[in-house]
Design a protein around this motif. Structure first.
Motif, PDB file in Angstrom:
ATOM      1  N   MET A 136     -54.696  20.484 -31.396  1.00 37.24           N
ATOM      2  CA  MET A 136     -55.760  19.849 -31.653  1.00 37.24           C
ATOM      3  C   MET A 136     -55.779  19.859 -33.438  1.00 37.24           C
ATOM      4  N   GLN A 137     -55.028  20.740 -34.211  1.00 30.74           N
ATOM      5  CA  GLN A 137     -54.626  19.977 -36.212  1.00 30.74           C
ATOM      6  C   GLN A 137     -53.454  21.527 -36.021  1.00 30.74           C
ATOM      7  N   LEU A 138     -53.417  20.094 -37.096  1.00 31.51           N
ATOM      8  CA  LEU A 138     -51.610  19.947 -37.511  1.00 31.51           C
ATOM      9  C   LEU A 138     -52.355  21.086 -39.217  1.00 31.51           C
ATOM     10  N   VAL A 139     -51.240  21.316 -39.685  1.00 29.74           N
ATOM     11  CA  VAL A 139     -51.491  21.558 -41.142  1.00 29.74           C
ATOM     12  C   VAL A 139     -50.026  21.001 -41.734  1.00 29.74           C
ATOM     13  N   ILE A 140     -49.501  20.440 -42.250  1.00 28.78           N
ATOM     14  CA  ILE A 140     -48.489  19.914 -43.038  1.00 28.78           C
ATOM     15  C   ILE A 140     -48.998  19.804 -44.321  1.00 28.78           C
ATOM     16  N   ARG A 158     -53.986  25.271 -31.158  1.00 26.89           N
ATOM     17  CA  ARG A 158     -54.523  24.529 -29.735  1.00 26.89           C
ATOM     18  C   ARG A 158     -56.100  25.065 -30.077  1.00 26.89           C
ATOM     19  N   ARG A 159     -56.363  25.505 -30.949  1.00 27.01           N
ATOM     20  CA  ARG A 159     -57.192  26.105 -31.074  1.00 27.01           C
ATOM     21  C   ARG A 159     -58.988  24.824 -31.140  1.00 27.01           C
ATOM     22  N   PRO A 160     -59.678  24.546 -31.178  1.00 31.58           N
ATOM     23  CA  PRO A 160     -60.834  23.142 -30.639  1.00 31.58           C
ATOM     24  C   PRO A 160     -61.196  23.431 -31.776  1.00 31.58           C
TER      25      PRO A 160
END
Length: 396
Positions: A136-140, A158-160
């Protein structure tokens, strides 16, 4: 960090991470234990430690760029309860990363936080290490070295609602230490790949062991292989330079793997010629390997064409004692082989053209190789050698 999505106001706040626990991870990244790990150990060790702090890291990847003639970099991917994946990326992989947030971070050196939907930085779901995982989210974050190519680290969940602000702060705090330990691995890989590319693995190991002084020579027994194209001067005189270079590269791509497959060390390219040696830890094995390589090279040459141009070559094989090490001047040195037996294999190769034989071997080589399809072509005078030398070939 610039964010492409925004968490709702009711975003669940994770429990606070103690300063001591955070410092423990930073110290681990900077310490001897981590330094001794390979890339897989680094990623899995960090992933487990972040999860132990309470961060919902469901996928973590390192994208380490390098300097390599065939590879642009390496991706190391971790997920809880799964084996670590390692993907070596060829130069064409840049196309697959075009118009993705990952590529954006590497180019701008600025971090990004992106969610699953469309955004101005492009999509990321098609990238193999992230596809079909419900992320659900990527910190790049960029891994900016002092110089050289820029890599990236990705933390995915995967946390919404994605990572909380405090969780992203934890990631930010560990990034300098992660960058430093990643840079050490990049430099190590660049060092090894460049040495292997330009001087070969055996010579590279000598250099890394510190044996780089002028005149530092050792004697060794080895099977020697010298392969030279026939009629190359005429070809290079009548063909455009770009065609000649393309032909040479295509030709070397066909014959060099035959040498390395059999454990040979490619010492150097000399124009259109290749000089290789097979260290004589066991004379019969070394000569057998060199002969197997020569047979495979002849088969490749028989079927080789480049833009309709075929080639012929002569291969010389000999077993003897050589001096191996540094020669040169001051700071400009070269690893090479010298000695009577090196001169002899060169003269045998010249005889390949004079006798119209694609492969010639010396008597010492034949005795050690033990091949059953060897026939003598007689004794021949070789320039620089007082006595005639008996030469052998194989029945093809």
């Amino acid at each position: 960090m610039t964010t492409a999505i925004y968490a709702p106001a009711a975003e669940r706040q994770a429990k606070a991470v103690s300063t001591g626990a955070l410092l423990a991870i930073i110290e681990w990244l900077s310490g001897d234990e981590c330094h001794a790990l390979d890339e897989a150990g680094l990623v899995s060790g960090l992933g487990r430690r972040l999860q132990a702090l309470g961060l919902p890291v469901d996928r973590m990847t390192l994208h380490l760029m390098t300097l390599h003639p065939e590879l642009v970099g390496r991706t190391i991917a971790w997920a809880p309860g799964e084996p670590v994946e390692i993907h070596d990326r060829e130069h064409g992989a840049r196309v697959a990363l075009a118009n993705t947030p990952l590529r954006k971070v590497m180019e701008t050196r600025e971090p990004l936080v992106v969610g699953p939907g469309e955004n101005v930085h492009g999509r990321w779901q098609h990238i193999d290490v992230f596809a079909d995982r419900g992320l659900m989210q990527l910190v790049i974050a960029p891994l900016c070295n002092i110089d050289g190519p820029v890599g990236a680290a990705v933390f995915a969940t995967r946390r919404p609602v994605g990572f909380t602000a405090s969780e992203r702060q934890v990631i930010e705090r560990i990034l300098p230490a992660l960058r430093n330990t990643s840079e050490l691995r990049i430099l190590r890989q660049v060092e090894l790949s460049l040495l292997d590319t330009y001087v070969g693995p055996l010579t590279a190991s000598r250099i890394l062991a510190g044996r780089i002084r002028q005149g530092e020579i050792e004697s060794m027994e080895a099977a020697l292989l010298l392969c030279d194209l026939r009629g190359f001067t005429e070809l290079s005189n009548r063909l455009p330079g770009s065609t000649v270079l393309g032909l040479l590269n295509a030709y070397f791509d066909r014959i060099v793997p035959a040498i390395t497959r059999e454990g040979g060390e490619l010492l150097k390219f000399m124009g259109d010629a290749v000089l290789a040696f097979f260290p004589g830890y066991d004379a019969a094995h070394s000569c057998g390997a060199a002969l197997a390589a020569a047979r495979a090279m002849l088969d490749e040459i028989d079927h080789f064409q480049y833009e309709g141009i075929g080639v012929k070559a002569g291969i010389a094989l000999h077993y003897g004692e050589v001096s191996y090490g540094n020669i040169g001047s001051g700071r400009r040195l070269d690893f090479t082989l010298i000695g009577r037996d090196v001169n002899l294999v060169s003269r045998i190769q010249t005889a390949c053209s004079e006798l119209s034989e694609p492969l010639l071997m010396s008597a010492p080589f034949c005795e050690e190789a033990g091949a059953g399809d060897v026939v003598s072509v007689g004794a021949h005078g070789l320039k620089g050698f007082a006595d005639p030398v008996e030469l052998f070939t194989i029945v093809r």
